[in-house]
Design a protein around this motif. Structure first.
Motif, PDB file in Angstrom:
ATOM      1  N   HIS A 321      81.092  12.186   1.783  1.00 50.31           N
ATOM      2  CA  HIS A 321      82.098  11.129   1.763  1.00 50.31           C
ATOM      3  C   HIS A 321      83.450  11.736   1.416  1.00 50.31           C
ATOM      4  N   ASP A 338      85.092  15.178  -6.470  1.00 49.85           N
ATOM      5  CA  ASP A 338      84.447  13.978  -5.889  1.00 49.85           C
ATOM      6  C   ASP A 338      85.339  13.322  -4.845  1.00 49.85           C
ATOM      7  N   ASN A 339      85.312  13.597  -3.649  1.00 50.86           N
ATOM      8  CA  ASN A 339      84.421  14.565  -3.045  1.00 50.86           C
ATOM      9  C   ASN A 339      85.183  15.418  -2.027  1.00 50.86           C
ATOM     10  N   GLU A 375      82.119   5.194   0.273  1.00 50.89           N
ATOM     11  CA  GLU A 375      81.037   5.609  -0.639  1.00 50.89           C
ATOM     12  C   GLU A 375      81.255   5.032  -2.026  1.00 50.89           C
ATOM     13  N   GLU A 376      82.477   5.115  -2.507  1.00 48.61           N
ATOM     14  CA  GLU A 376      82.757   4.630  -3.859  1.00 48.61           C
ATOM     15  C   GLU A 376      82.650   3.107  -3.947  1.00 48.61           C
ATOM     16  N   ASP A 403      77.823  16.258  -2.038  1.00 48.37           N
ATOM     17  CA  ASP A 403      78.700  15.422  -2.874  1.00 48.37           C
ATOM     18  C   ASP A 403      78.889  16.090  -4.228  1.00 48.37           C
ATOM     19  N   MET A 404      80.108  16.472  -4.547  1.00 47.63           N
ATOM     20  CA  MET A 404      80.465  17.109  -5.810  1.00 47.63           C
ATOM     21  C   MET A 404      79.785  18.456  -5.982  1.00 47.63           C
TER      22      MET A 404
HETATM   23 ZN   LIG Z   1      81.046  11.181  -4.777  1.00 47.15          ZN
END
Ligand SMILES: [Zn+2]
Length: 529
Positions: A321, A338-339, A375-376, A403-404
């Motif tokens: 994302h 992120d991210n 995503e968030e 992710d991250m």
């Molecule tokens: Zn994320």
């Protein structure tokens, strides 16, 4: 001007990346040579741009998110990936609905109560109404359940009325539910209760929330940013009666001197398993005026078509994302880890695949590099893709999600070359093995499976975009470096990223994806979901 710099930046990155040395540009490159085109410099260039203030924290549906989407599209274009999205663009456009309160009020006997302190109401659980809702009494209706086995609505005149109910369901002294007759709870969720209230003509539902403190804290977080849902998700709230959750203090205010009577009625229900209501005179007024806006978000699609006629209809999806939290006032949530870290990684892996294709060593299966928004907001972009896939899901062999991956968590402070691997063995033993072998052969990272435990309290398996694939039976592996003190803070900035470990993770992602895209047989789903 800004735009020119931005475009120049893209050219700088894409035009002359650290691709294969000139003399090797004719020979078929090896997997290791392709992986070597993933470099710290390029990861850094993408990440710094994506995490810059100019992107304004990339909140879904905002100008900052669109700028980031355009950046990704221009990078894909500069590498020669075809535009397979809407209207020959790189975008899968998503119409989101943003719901918020224009005006929300509750007053009891003339006294006003505070939203998100004394009570809370979710805009996506209410249709809202132009006129205030006014009541002269409230009916205590137990748990608001209308089931064949147990019904609080039995013999109750509720049409046009306000009711007061408890969350949960009535359990007898042995801990058995009066609805199921067993220790198992029924499926009388709040949604079902609100539908039953609507069906019975109830005008307003006050829910005594026994977890008020925790839930209101969650709601404050949710409502402090724009709450979105895909426009195509419909309007389930039209099936719900108007509602709000109240604290026990607010419930006492509604009940005035009748608290004891109510507790007696509830105890009667718990003792006998039969409904016991109570009518309480009270002057209550509820104002719920909603604001609904449409916002456009984008998923960005980078497609590398497979070279093997027998396999190219099978597709591997490599995702990350690119959206984040946006701004609060002037404070920007840059979301470097992120991210922007995962997005940069996927871009670099795409570049390596495209380089292979350019030199006639392209993947046998097709690969879709999917950068999602939303995503968030609840994994909305990947949900939208899974519900509107460009390639049939049954032809989607696996999902690789990042992710991250740019930071080092406290647990690994002294051993930064690690990665949490989540979900790889949940649907396919081969996916797990392929990742293990790729790592053992090429990157030698510490593969940490702590968050892959089925009872992991953090539930990371459910908290990133791979879940929208795994949930549909598609084997998925999620690469994650863990959380840190800057998670979801304005301090998640590019200067804290560890690129040396990120490049190793990027190469592991590449090698695992390469094997998935080139092996003779697609991996099997051999583990029951
Ligand atoms: Zn994320």
């Amino acid at each position: 001007m800004k735009r020119f710099i931005f475009a120049a930046g893209v050219l700088l990155i894409a035009g002359f990346p650290a691709l294969l040395p000139a003399q090797m540009r004719t020979a078929v490159p090896t997997e290791v040579e392709l992986a070597a085109t993933i470099t710290t410099d390029e990861l850094k260039r993408h990440l710094i741009i994506l995490a810059s203030d100019e992107m304004e924290g990339r909140e879904t549906g905002t100008a900052g998110q669109l700028k980031a989407a355009e950046y990704i599209a221009e990078v894909f274009a500069s590498w020669g990936l075809p535009a397979i999205g809407d209207d020959n663009t790189y975008f899968q456009q998503i119409v989101f609905k943003a719901e918020s309160w224009k005006q929300i009020e509750l007053s009891i006997n003339g006294k006003k109560y505070r939203h998100l302190w004394d009570y809370y109401a979710s805009p996506s659980y209410n249709t809202g109404s132009a006129a205030p809702l006014q009541f002269k009494e409230v009916l205590f209706l137990g748990y608001g359940i209308d089931d064949a086995a147990y019904s609080d609505y039995k013999n109750a005149a509720v049409r046009g009325k306000a009711i007061l109910i408890y969350d949960g369901e009535p359990m007898d002294a042995n801990g058995d539910s009066y609805v199921t007759g067993t220790k198992n709870k029924s499926d009388w969720s709040i949604e079902r209760k609100l539908e039953a209230a609507k069906a019975n003509g109830v005008a307003m539902v006050f829910i005594i929330d026994t977890q008020f403190k925790e839930n209101v804290a969650e709601m404050r977080k949710t409502l402090s940013s724009t709450r979105l849902k895909p426009a195509q998700a419909g309007t389930p709230e039209t099936g719900y009666a108007a509602n709000c959750h109240i604290s026990s203090e607010t419930a006492k205010a509604l009940l005035g001197g009748q608290v004891k009577k109510l507790v007696k009625q509830r105890d009667k229900i718990l003792k006998k398993g039969r409904p016991a209501g109570l009518t309480v005179p009270v002057v209550a007024e509820v104002v719920q005026i909603k604001d609904t806006r449409s916002l456009m978000g984008q998923n960005v699609l980078g497609f590398v078509e497979g070279s093997d006629p027998a396999l190219k209809d099978e597709v591997l999806v490599v995702s990350a994302h690119f959206d984040h939290l946006g701004k609060r006032g002037d404070a920007i949530y840059n979301g470097a880890d992120d991210n922007a870290s995962g997005t940069s990684t996927v871009l670099e892996v795409a570049q390596a695949f495209m380089e292979a294709k350019r030199l006639g060593a392209g993947p046998r299966r097709s690969v879709l590099f999917l950068l999602v928004s939303g995503e968030e907001k609840g994994l909305l972009g990947s949900q939208y893709y899974a519900e509107n896939p460009l390639f049939p899901l049954q032809n989607t062999i696996a999902n690789v999600n990042v992710d991250m991956v740019g930071r080092v968590d406290a647990k690994h402070e002294s051993t930064p070359n690690y990665i949490y691997v989540i979900g790889a063995d949940r649907l396919s033993t081969e996916l797990h093995r392929i990742n293990e072998e790729a790592n053992a052969t090429y990157t030698n990272l510490e593969l940490d499976y702590t968050y892959n435990a089925k009872n992991d309290p953090n539930r990371y398996y459910y908290r990133s975009d791979h879940y929208n694939f795994a949930e549909r039976g598609i084997p998925a592996v999620f690469y994650f470096s863990g959380t840190h003190e800057d998670y979801h803070r304005t301090t998640d900035t590019a200067d804290k990223i560890n690129y040396d470990k990120m490049v190793l993770i990027g190469r592991l992602v590449f090698h695992t994806a390469w094997e998935l895209a080139n092996r003779d047989k697609r991996i099997e789903v051999d583990v029951k979901k």
